[in-house]
Design a protein around this motif. Structure first.
Motif, short mmCIF file in Angstrom:
data_model
loop_
_atom_site.label_atom_id
_atom_site.label_comp_id
_atom_site.label_asym_id
_atom_site.label_seq_id
_atom_site.Cartn_x
_atom_site.Cartn_y
_atom_site.Cartn_z
N HIS A 132 63.14 31.54 29.70
CA HIS A 132 62.13 31.58 28.64
C HIS A 132 60.71 31.37 29.18
N LEU A 133 60.36 32.22 30.14
CA LEU A 133 59.05 32.12 30.77
C LEU A 133 58.18 33.32 30.40
N PHE A 134 56.88 33.09 30.27
CA PHE A 134 55.93 34.17 30.04
C PHE A 134 55.59 34.75 31.41
N LEU A 135 55.74 36.07 31.55
CA LEU A 135 55.49 36.71 32.83
C LEU A 135 54.06 37.21 32.93
N LEU A 138 60.88 46.62 32.88
CA LEU A 138 61.30 45.85 31.70
C LEU A 138 61.91 46.75 30.65
N PHE A 139 61.24 47.86 30.37
CA PHE A 139 61.73 48.75 29.32
C PHE A 139 62.98 49.50 29.75
N GLU A 140 63.06 49.77 31.04
CA GLU A 140 64.25 50.48 31.51
C GLU A 140 65.48 49.58 31.52
N MET A 141 65.25 48.26 31.40
CA MET A 141 66.37 47.34 31.33
C MET A 141 66.96 47.25 29.93
N GLY A 142 66.38 47.99 29.00
CA GLY A 142 66.95 48.06 27.66
C GLY A 142 66.36 47.05 26.69
N PRO A 143 66.61 47.26 25.39
CA PRO A 143 65.99 46.48 24.32
C PRO A 143 66.28 44.99 24.38
N GLU A 144 67.40 44.62 24.97
CA GLU A 144 67.70 43.18 25.08
C GLU A 144 66.57 42.46 25.80
N TYR A 145 65.98 43.17 26.77
CA TYR A 145 64.86 42.59 27.52
C TYR A 145 63.52 43.05 26.97
N MET A 196 55.07 39.23 28.14
CA MET A 196 54.47 39.57 29.43
C MET A 196 53.03 40.00 29.28
N ALA A 197 52.25 39.82 30.35
CA ALA A 197 50.91 40.41 30.45
C ALA A 197 50.78 41.04 31.83
N SER A 198 50.36 42.30 31.88
CA SER A 198 50.10 42.96 33.18
C SER A 198 48.60 43.15 33.35
N PHE A 199 48.13 43.03 34.58
CA PHE A 199 46.70 43.07 34.85
C PHE A 199 46.37 44.18 35.84
N ILE A 257 52.57 42.33 26.19
CA ILE A 257 53.83 42.86 25.64
C ILE A 257 54.53 41.76 24.87
N ASN A 258 55.00 42.09 23.68
CA ASN A 258 55.77 41.16 22.86
C ASN A 258 55.04 39.85 22.57
N MET A 259 53.73 39.95 22.40
CA MET A 259 52.99 38.73 22.11
C MET A 259 53.06 38.41 20.63
N ASP A 260 53.33 37.17 20.29
CA ASP A 260 53.35 36.67 18.92
C ASP A 260 52.01 37.00 18.25
N PRO A 261 52.04 37.61 17.05
CA PRO A 261 50.80 38.03 16.38
C PRO A 261 49.81 36.90 16.16
N GLU A 262 50.32 35.69 15.93
CA GLU A 262 49.39 34.57 15.72
C GLU A 262 48.69 34.20 17.01
N VAL A 263 49.44 34.30 18.11
CA VAL A 263 48.85 34.02 19.41
C VAL A 263 47.80 35.08 19.72
#
Lengths: 464, 506
Positions: free
Chosen positions: B276-279, B303-310, B316-319, B340-346
């Motif tokens: 449960h780490l933010f990448l 990440l996306f090629e690993m399928g929806p489970e991931y 994640m944030a890429s720079f 990617i997948n950031m909580d809307p409130e965050v």
């Protein structure tokens, strides 16, 4: 942190612009956006000399022709000489290109009638807010058991208040006296300190001169009072002076905090710790998007300065074009230079426009029932008080908006004017204000005032 | 131009009290070492640290005519390609010049495709000027272009412009994300995993934020590769005293230059999900890949090629940035991050945070737009653009190879292949007597080594201690950016210095 009010307006304005593009009929053809202190956005043009030099620095091939005046080419050559590898794409020293830092210190000395300025105490940054955030970072002690407080004017532009809160500091408001032209009265500073007792440990006083959004230009006497106050109460003085070139009032004169401090002599002049901020974003250049600003540090502990330098170094450096813009601001064309006549004409035109706008805006606002606007002596904005009818306030509550945001949303929808709401800046409970930028071409200002007059009259009638 | 200090004249002018002249203040300062933010005192940034300050001083001395065993200081400490003579890409500068002074749009000195892009960029700017503020998140149409670039790069995986935040260099976005992620007190204070060695912006930001640094070691013997077992070890140890929430990875690596294999990236993503780490994926060197068999794989793509489970759960944030790759436009401070997948409130908090700095530099945003929207094969500037781009990357690849080869011929220096990025991070063996001497001088051994190299050969490197390294090992980081002929000379001088140094302390 509360929701940013302008987000509501910003979202709606994108939609409206899209609707206009698609040909939806509205009572206006385009939105006039005066919500930011952004002269170019409002329609004022960049200075030709500045842009010619910048484009030559970007694409030095332009030097090999006579397209551009000789002084443009010479200046570009000199500036590129200060860039590593002769490229504006290289990093620079942390504090800025040394020649430009030196230009800044010479400018400060000239401006202040000979008061020396040490280049070692100057840092160029991506805009003045960036430098301010770094200095606040050093001042705000998150580890301390009592939170750090920063005395901040009310009203104040939101970037600074957000910045203080973001660092874990406490905003300690001191109210400017609206009826006295938004004057800073030292009693209000004392009151602010009182209010901080038991809440936080105030370490700094932030002052904006000329004011944003308030538009007042501080008198020397007031500045002396502030200096005495910070000295007695042991506060670090943060002087935001980015609008120093925007002076309109006939009896207004900008004098820098550093100059006043120096004139007051020792012990104040060698002890009061001061950070003054300036930028290429305002004034005649209005180059907000280039992100060029600086801070000058006065009377700081040399041991602390060392850490400040390391902190700035982690940002690498300010964008080179922003640094170049600062140099051009400090060293404009001089009489006799080929570019001087055009430069002079353009700056005179801007000056005349702004002085005219400041007067005109205040005059029109004060002719309307329900508005009261203090004189705009300087700065970029008019910040009139709006006396909203109770029914309008009620309606705002019903739709879940602050009353002045509600006014601004209606103003946008019906008149195509994008202003910002007073609640964003802090105001006395029960009062409402709106803010709009007066750094726009005269015809844009006229159109704006015409639409505003028409809307306001209608609005007041609707909610009477 | 002489920059004389004005302190003396200042004293006279102000008629300072004698006490003040003697440096004794008769009242304490408000801002002192004790009252200042203690976190700021822990901030270090070796890339611009003490050795660079000495290098600048030496340059001043050279200018003043002081005789030294060299005539110039070679600044191989910082990843600044243009400073080392690399030329800007013509197309990029043409468009920027047009944006800066639109009158040039009438000039036939500039090709049509450059003009077309300039017009489009200007249209998206307030008042059609690059001098207007942009939205804090960055100009909308540029964010759209960035999203499309990411989609093309990642084989069609969707990217939303709403998840793109333009920034003042990638550093700005990295620090902003860390600010957002770091919270808690004492044992629940956020822990952030970063590699050893690492680019010291990370350690500086963590010190500034008072976050807990969780170091995981890259394996020098295996080409600086990342091993999940090591990640696990570091994480488990850290759970005792902090709340680990973030995993930072730099790929291609800085200072190490390794390019992570696809398998490794998958393993890291799996690990991040399990724990449960933010990448945070720092990918600013994504075009700088040289070694045979090495390929850049974006974290998002994997990440996306690993399928929806991931792909629907891992945050994640890429720079990325305009400072490196083939552009080398460090001075523009252009960059972006994709979240990617950031909580809307965050995300709402993130929007607030970026508004404090108002907006990223617009020329940097414009530059970024060109990087993600380069000339196409049917456009007039294409041929020249590709020629210049290829030449830059080919030169870097050659210099990477040359550097590794040369260093590995020096007894006492071992150098892993420079698979990517812009640096070499060789390991140096220091004689015990040298280590002792360093201690006497009050310096860490590799700093002592680098200082001696600077004083004797005028070459400025950054000691490995500035990036982190295993206890008892020593390294330095050198850029591979000087022009090939100069690089050969630099490598030769370092070789000679190292042998001399080893001899001196034998």
């Amino acid at each position: 942190m509360k929701q940013l009010e302008y987000v509501v307006l910003a979202r709606r304005v994108s939609q409206i612009k899209e609707e206009l593009r698609q040909g939806v009929r509205k009572p206006y053809k385009e939105v006039i956006d005066v919500s930011w202190g952004d002269p170019h956005r409002a329609g004022l043009k960049p200075l030709t000399f500045v842009r010619q030099v910048l484009s030559t620095c970007l694409y030095p091939e332009l030097m090999n022709s006579n397209r551009l005046p000789a002084d443009v080419r010479q200046r570009a050559q000199r500036l590129l000489g200060g860039c590593a590898g002769g490229s504006v794409g290289s990093y620079t020293a942390t504090e800025g290109i040394p020649e430009i830092v030196h230009s800044v210190s010479e400018f400060i000395t000239r401006r202040d009638g000979g008061v020396p300025s040490d280049p070692e105490n100057i840092y160029i940054s991506p805009g003045s807010q960036w430098a301010l955030t770094n200095i606040l970072n050093v001042l705000v002690n998150r580890e301390a058991s009592t939170r750090t407080g920063v005395l901040t004017p009310m009203p104040c532009h939101s970037a600074t208040t957000l910045g203080i809160m973001g660092l874990g500091g406490v905003v300690v408001p001191y109210y400017l006296s609206e009826e006295q032209g938004w004057e800073l009265q030292v009693e209000d500073l004392h009151q602010a300190l009182e209010s901080a007792k038991g809440v936080c440990n105030p370490v700094a006083l932030y002052v904006i001169n000329p004011g944003n959004p308030s538009g007042q230009v501080q008198s020397r006497k007031s500045m002396q009072e502030v200096i005495r106050f910070v000295s007695e109460r042991r506060l670090f003085l943060l002087a935001d002076e980015v609008y120093q070139d925007c002076i309109y009032g006939e009896n207004s004169e900008f004098v820098s905090y550093k100059k006043v401090l120096t004139e007051m002599g020792p012990p104040l002049s060698d002890t009061v710790e001061l950070a003054s901020f300036h930028s290429a974003s305002k004034g005649f250049m209005g180059e907000c998007g280039l992100r060029g600003g600086y801070v000058e540090l006065v009377n700081l502990d040399p041991a602390v300065l060392k850490y400040i330098k390391t902190l700035f170094s982690t940002d690498s450096c300010a964008p080179v074009l922003g640094q170049l813009a600062l140099d051009l601001m400090m060293n404009p064309p001089q009489p006799g230079d080929p570019s001087y006549p055009l430069y002079d004409m353009e700056t005179q035109h801007i000056r005349t426009t702004l002085v005219h706008n400041a007067k005109r805006a205040v005059s029109v606002l004060n002719s309307l029932q329900g508005f009261c606007c203090q004189p705009v002596e300087g700065g970029a904005f008019a910040f009139p008080r709006v006396y909203l009818p109770p029914k309008a306030i009620q309606k705002a509550k019903e739709v879940g908006m602050q009353p002045d945001t509600f006014y601004c949303i209606r103003l946008l929808e019906e008149a195509g004017l994008l202003f910002s709401a007073g609640c964003e800046y802090g105001q006395k409970e029960g009062t409402h204000h709106i803010r709009f930028c007066i750094m726009a071409p005269e015809d844009v200002m006229e159109e704006l005032l015409k639409r505003l007059t028409s809307f306001h009259t209608q609005f007041m009638k609707e909610f009477s | 131009m002489k920059h004389r200090r004005t302190k003396l004249s200042q004293n006279r002018l102000l008629n300072m009290s004698q006490q003040a002249v003697n440096g004794v203040s008769h009242r304490g300062k408000v801002l002192t070492l004790d009252s200042m933010n203690p976190n700021v005192k822990r901030v270090e940034y070796a890339v611009r640290g003490p050795i660079v300050q000495r290098a600048v001083q030496i340059e001043k001395e050279l200018k003043e005519g002081v005789k030294k065993p060299f005539t110039e200081v070679i600044k191989a400490n910082i990843g600044d390609a243009h400073a080392m003579g690399q030329k800007p890409i013509t197309f990029l500068r043409q468009v920027l010049a047009l944006c800066s002074y639109p009158e040039l749009l009438e000039d036939n000195m500039f090709p049509e495709d450059a003009k077309k892009r300039a017009r489009r960029i200007l249209e998206s700017c307030g008042g059609h000027s690059i001098g207007a503020y942009s939205a804090s998140q960055g100009i909308e149409c540029i964010r759209q272009d960035v999203a499309r670039y990411i989609e093309r790069r990642d084989g069609g995986i969707p990217s939303s412009p709403d998840n793109i935040y333009l920034s003042t260099g990638a550093s700005d976005a990295i620090v902003t994300m860390l600010k957002l992620l770091v919270c808690g007190e004492g044992r629940s204070r956020t822990g952030v995993m970063i590699s050893i060695p690492q680019y010291p912006l990370y350690s500086a930001a963590l010190a500034d934020l008072g976050a807990v640094q969780i170091s995981y070691y890259l394996d020098e013997d295996k080409c600086w590769s990342l091993d999940v077992a090591e990640l696990r070890r570091a994480l488990n140890a850290a759970r005792q005293h902090c709340n680990p929430r973030v995993l930072c990875i730099i790929n291609p690596g800085n200072p190490t230059g390794q390019v992570q294999s696809r398998q490794c990236i998958e393993d890291v993503i799996r690990f991040a999900k399990e724990e449960h780490l933010f990448l945070m994926a720092d990918e600013v060197y994504q075009d700088n890949v040289y070694a045979e068999g090495c390929k850049f794989h974006s974290f998002k793509k994997v990440l996306f090629e690993m399928g929806p489970e991931y792909s629907s759960t891992v945050e994640m944030a890429s720079f990325h940035s305009t400072s490196k790759c083939y552009m080398g436009e460090c001075g523009f401070r252009g960059g972006y991050m994709e979240v990617i997948n950031m909580d809307p409130e965050v995300k709402a908090q993130l929007t607030k945070l970026v508004s404090v700095r108002l907006c990223p530099p617009v020329p940097g945003q414009a530059l970024l737009d060109l990087v993600v929207n380069p000339p196409q094969p049917d456009e007039p500037s294409y041929t020249t653009f590709m020629k210049e781009r290829t030449a830059v990357l080919a030169a870097l690849a050659e210099k990477a190879r040359l550097t590794e080869e040369t260093f590995n011929t020096v007894p006492g220096i071992t150098c892993n292949p420079v698979q990517g990025a812009m640096y070499t991070f060789p390991r140096i063996t220091l004689p015990q007597k040298a280590i002792d001497k360093a201690k006497e001088e009050g310096q860490v051994p590799d700093m002592y080594y680098c200082m001696r190299l600077l004083e004797e050969e005028g070459i400025c490197l950054v000691p490995g201690s500035g990036f982190g390294q295993r206890e008892g090992t020593f390294h330095f980081r050198m850029t591979i950016l000087p022009p090939t002929e100069k690089l050969k000379v630099v490598l030769q001088k370092i070789r000679e210095f190292h042998l001399r140094f080893t001899q001196e302390f034998s």
